[in-house]
Design a protein around this motif. Structure first.
Motif, mmCIF file in Angstrom:
data_model
loop_
_atom_site.group_PDB
_atom_site.id
_atom_site.type_symbol
_atom_site.label_atom_id
_atom_site.label_comp_id
_atom_site.label_asym_id
_atom_site.label_seq_id
_atom_site.Cartn_x
_atom_site.Cartn_y
_atom_site.Cartn_z
ATOM 1 N N GLY A 45 0.822 -1.202 0.000
ATOM 2 C CA GLY A 45 0.000 0.000 0.000
ATOM 3 C C GLY A 45 0.853 1.247 0.000
ATOM 4 N N CYS A 46 0.202 2.380 -0.214
ATOM 5 C CA CYS A 46 0.914 3.653 -0.253
ATOM 6 C C CYS A 46 0.018 4.747 0.304
ATOM 7 N N LEU A 47 0.619 5.650 1.087
ATOM 8 C CA LEU A 47 -0.022 6.879 1.527
ATOM 9 C C LEU A 47 0.576 8.004 0.715
ATOM 10 N N LEU A 48 -0.215 8.578 -0.178
ATOM 11 C CA LEU A 48 0.252 9.565 -1.154
ATOM 12 C C LEU A 48 -0.425 10.899 -0.903
ATOM 13 N N GLY A 49 0.367 11.964 -0.907
ATOM 14 C CA GLY A 49 -0.231 13.280 -0.739
ATOM 15 C C GLY A 49 0.834 14.351 -0.663
ATOM 16 N N PRO A 50 0.429 15.614 -0.725
ATOM 17 C CA PRO A 50 1.382 16.725 -0.666
ATOM 18 C C PRO A 50 1.955 16.885 0.742
ATOM 19 N N ARG A 189 10.634 0.079 -8.201
ATOM 20 C CA ARG A 189 10.321 -1.205 -8.830
ATOM 21 C C ARG A 189 11.172 -2.328 -8.249
ATOM 22 N N GLU A 190 12.452 -2.021 -7.955
ATOM 23 C CA GLU A 190 13.350 -3.030 -7.386
ATOM 24 C C GLU A 190 12.900 -3.419 -5.973
ATOM 25 N N VAL A 191 12.529 -2.435 -5.159
ATOM 26 C CA VAL A 191 12.071 -2.723 -3.801
ATOM 27 C C VAL A 191 10.771 -3.522 -3.845
ATOM 28 N N ARG A 192 9.899 -3.189 -4.780
ATOM 29 C CA ARG A 192 8.655 -3.959 -4.929
ATOM 30 C C ARG A 192 8.981 -5.423 -5.232
ATOM 31 N N GLN A 209 3.719 10.700 -7.154
ATOM 32 C CA GLN A 209 2.756 9.755 -7.710
ATOM 33 C C GLN A 209 3.412 8.694 -8.565
ATOM 34 N N HIS A 210 4.529 9.025 -9.228
ATOM 35 C CA HIS A 210 5.201 8.033 -10.069
ATOM 36 C C HIS A 210 5.781 6.912 -9.210
ATOM 37 N N GLU A 211 6.341 7.261 -8.050
ATOM 38 C CA GLU A 211 6.791 6.248 -7.096
ATOM 39 C C GLU A 211 5.625 5.379 -6.662
ATOM 40 N N ALA A 212 4.536 6.028 -6.298
ATOM 41 C CA ALA A 212 3.358 5.296 -5.833
ATOM 42 C C ALA A 212 2.855 4.332 -6.898
ATOM 43 N N PHE A 213 2.777 4.794 -8.143
ATOM 44 C CA PHE A 213 2.295 3.946 -9.235
ATOM 45 C C PHE A 213 3.218 2.750 -9.455
ATOM 46 N N ALA A 214 4.541 2.978 -9.372
ATOM 47 C CA ALA A 214 5.509 1.905 -9.611
ATOM 48 C C ALA A 214 5.539 0.899 -8.471
ATOM 49 N N PHE A 215 5.110 1.325 -7.276
ATOM 50 C CA PHE A 215 5.358 0.550 -6.065
ATOM 51 C C PHE A 215 4.144 -0.184 -5.537
ATOM 52 N N ALA A 216 2.974 0.452 -5.548
ATOM 53 C CA ALA A 216 1.866 -0.002 -4.696
ATOM 54 C C ALA A 216 0.749 -0.708 -5.448
ATOM 55 N N ASP A 217 0.098 -1.636 -4.749
ATOM 56 C CA ASP A 217 -1.121 -2.277 -5.248
ATOM 57 C C ASP A 217 -2.331 -1.381 -4.999
ATOM 58 N N ARG A 218 -2.338 -0.721 -3.836
ATOM 59 C CA ARG A 218 -3.430 0.189 -3.487
ATOM 60 C C ARG A 218 -2.837 1.464 -2.907
ATOM 61 N N ILE A 219 -3.470 2.586 -3.238
ATOM 62 C CA ILE A 219 -2.933 3.889 -2.865
ATOM 63 C C ILE A 219 -4.022 4.700 -2.180
ATOM 64 N N VAL A 227 -8.644 10.648 3.939
ATOM 65 C CA VAL A 227 -8.438 9.825 2.747
ATOM 66 C C VAL A 227 -9.438 10.262 1.686
ATOM 67 N N ALA A 228 -8.939 10.888 0.635
ATOM 68 C CA ALA A 228 -9.810 11.312 -0.462
ATOM 69 C C ALA A 228 -10.229 10.117 -1.317
ATOM 70 N N GLN A 229 -9.311 9.145 -1.473
ATOM 71 C CA GLN A 229 -9.629 7.937 -2.251
ATOM 72 C C GLN A 229 -8.606 6.867 -1.921
ATOM 73 N N TRP A 230 -9.072 5.650 -1.717
ATOM 74 C CA TRP A 230 -8.229 4.472 -1.444
ATOM 75 C C TRP A 230 -8.519 3.483 -2.554
ATOM 76 N N ASP A 231 -7.561 3.330 -3.478
ATOM 77 C CA ASP A 231 -7.906 2.635 -4.712
ATOM 78 C C ASP A 231 -6.637 2.179 -5.431
ATOM 79 N N THR A 232 -6.840 1.540 -6.583
ATOM 80 C CA THR A 232 -5.720 1.185 -7.447
ATOM 81 C C THR A 232 -5.230 2.427 -8.196
ATOM 82 N N ALA A 233 -4.001 2.356 -8.687
ATOM 83 C CA ALA A 233 -3.457 3.471 -9.466
ATOM 84 C C ALA A 233 -4.320 3.750 -10.694
ATOM 85 N N TYR A 234 -4.802 2.687 -11.343
ATOM 86 C CA TYR A 234 -5.631 2.851 -12.541
ATOM 87 C C TYR A 234 -6.885 3.658 -12.227
#
Length: 369
Positions: A45-50, A189-192, A209-219, A227-234
Motif C-alpha cells: 500500500g501507499c499513503l500519497l499526498g502533498p 520497482r526493485e524494492v517492490r 505519484q510516479h513512485e506510488a504507481f511503480a510501487f503499490a497495489d493500493r494507494i 483519505v480522499a480515495q483508497w484505490d488502485t493506481a488505474y
C-alpha cells in the motif's frame, strides 16, 4: 463507537492491517480525520499526498509512535492502538525504513543486516544475511561499510536490515526522496520485487505519484488529513473520486460542460459521448476532466482546430499545451516523431472512452447537437 459504513471501510477478506475511523491529533486538535482502510497480507500500500497532508503522522501511528484520539488500528487481527492503549513499536512486529536509511556507519553491511536478529543462532543469522544479500543483489558486500556504497546500495541494505527479522508489516517513510528522479522509479520497482519475493506486506509514504504507481497495489490519496480515495493506481487516474484527486494524480484540465443526455456532455469540444463517472440529470453544469490521452492530434481526421502554445519533450512523446478556439488550454500527449512547433495550428480527434465529470449545479438547456 459508531461503526463505519461498508463503503467507508474497504477491508479485504484477509486483512493484515486495518485502520478503523482513526483520528490523530495534538493538544486536542485532530490532524487526521476518520481514516478507514485495510490492506491484505502480501499487498503493498501507499499513503500519497502533498507535504503537510498528514501521511507521515498516519504512518507513525501505524508504527506505534503516535497515539490515537479515536478509532483503532488492528494488526494481524489484534488491536495495537485505540484511544486508551498503544502497543509499543517494538512489540508490534513492524519494520521500518527511514528517509535517511539510518545505517550504522561503524558496522559492516553484514552487521547492519544482523542488528535486528542478534538473538538468532549464528547459523540461522548467517544464513539470513546470505539470503538477503543475494535478494538485494549485493552478494559479496557483507564486509563492506556503508560509506563505501552508493545511495541506491545503501537503500537496499537498509531494506535488507528491516526485512531480516521477517516483520509482519514493513513501513517505508519516503525512502527514495534523496535519489534523482530516474533512480527513484527504478528503485521503487526493485524494492517492490524484493518485497514480493519475501511476501512482505508494506506501506510506503511518498509525495511522488510516479513512485506510488511503480510501487503499490493500493494507494490512499491523503488531503488535509482525510483519505480522499483508497484505490488502485488505474482508478485514481481514470476514475478520481473528487476534484482534488483529479488534480493531484496525473495531468489534465477541467473544462466546463453541460449534461445533455445520459451519455452526452456539451463542451468546448462540442458534444462528446461516453459513460459518465456519475449519474447527473440533463441541464447539470459540470466540469469535465480531460487527460492528455483523451485527445489526439490528427490533422487528417481531426475536427477541432487548436494552436500549439507550449511543448515538453519526454523522449518517446511530446506533451503539448494546446489552445482551443475559446481560449481554454488543454494538454495532449503525442508521439515525438511528430514534432509540431509552437504557434503551429493542429487538429484534434477525441478519444474519450469514459467521461469523468464533477457537478457544478443546475444549468441551462443544451444547444442542439
Amino acid at each position: 463507537m459508531t461503526q463505519p459504513s461498508e463503503a467507508t471501510l474497504q477491508v479485504p477478506h484477509t486483512p493484515l492491517i486495518v485502520l478503523d475511523q482513526v483520528d490523530i491529533g495534538y493538544d486536542g486538535q485532530a490532524v487526521i480525520h476518520q481514516v478507514s482502510l485495510g490492506l491484505a497480507k502480501g499487498q503493498i500500500g501507499c499513503l500519497l499526498g502533498p507535504s503537510g497532508c498528514g501521511k507521515t503522522t498516519l504512518l507513525r501511528a501505524i508504527a506505534g509512535f503516535e497515539p490515537l484520539m479515536q478509532g483503532r488500528i488492528q494488526l494481524d487481527g489484534r488491536t495495537v492502538s485505540d484511544a486508551r492503549h498503544t502497543t509499543p513499536p517494538e512489540r508490534r512486529g513492524v519494520g521500518m525504513v527511514f528517509q535517511d536509511f539510518a545505517l550504522f556507519p561503524h558496522l559492516s553491511v553484514a552487521d547492519n543486516i544482523a542488528f535486528g536478529i542478534r538473538d538468532w543462532s549464528r547459523k540461522d543469522r548467517d544464513a539470513r544475511i546470505h539470503d538477503l544479500l543475494k535478494l538485494v543483489d549485493l552478494s559479496g558486500y557483507g564486509a563492506a561499510y556503508p560509506h563505501a556504497l552508493s545511495g541506491g546500495q545503501q537503500q537496499r541494505i537498509a531494506l535488507a536490515r528491516a526485512l531480516a527479522p521477517r516483520p509482519k508489516l514493513l513501513l517505508l517513510d519516503e525512502p527514495f526522496s534523496s535519489m534523482d528522479v530516474e533512480l527513484r522509479g527504478e528503485l521503487a520497482r526493485e524494492v517492490r520485487r524484493i518485497l514480493r519475493a519475501e511476501k512482505t506486506t508494506a506501506i510506503l509514504v511518498t509525495h511522488d505519484q510516479h513512485e506510488a504507481f511503480a510501487f503499490a497495489d493500493r494507494i490512499a490519496v491523503i488531503h488535509q488529513g482525510r483519505v480522499a480515495q483508497w484505490d488502485t493506481a488505474y482508478n485514481l487516474y481514470h476514475r478520481p473520486a473528487d476534484r482534488f484527486v483529479a488534480d493531484f494524480v496525473g495531468e489534465g484540465t477541467l473544462i466546463p460542460g453541460m449534461v445533455c443526455a445520459e451519455h452526452v456532455v456539451d463542451t468546448t469540444f462540442g458534444q462528446i459521448e461516453g459513460t459518465l463517472s456519475e449519474s447527473l440529470p440533463p441541464g447539470t453544469a459540470v466540469d469535465v476532466l480531460v487527460r492528455p490521452d483523451d485527445i489526439a492530434i490528427d490533422n487528417e481526421a481531426g475536427t477541432l482546430q487548436t494552436e500549439v502554445i507550449d511543448k515538453a519533450f519526454r523522449g518517446a512523446d511530446f506533451l503539448y499545451t494546446l489552445r482551443m478556439p475559446d481560449g481554454i488550454s488543454v494538454l495532449c500527449m503525442a508521439p515525438s516523431h511528430d514534432n509540431f512547433v509552437i504557434g503551429e495550428h493542429v487538429r484534434l480527434r477525441l478519444d474519450f472512452t469514459h467521461l469523468v465529470v464533477f457537478s457544478r449545479g443546475s444549468g441551462v438547456d443544451c444547444p442542439a447537437g
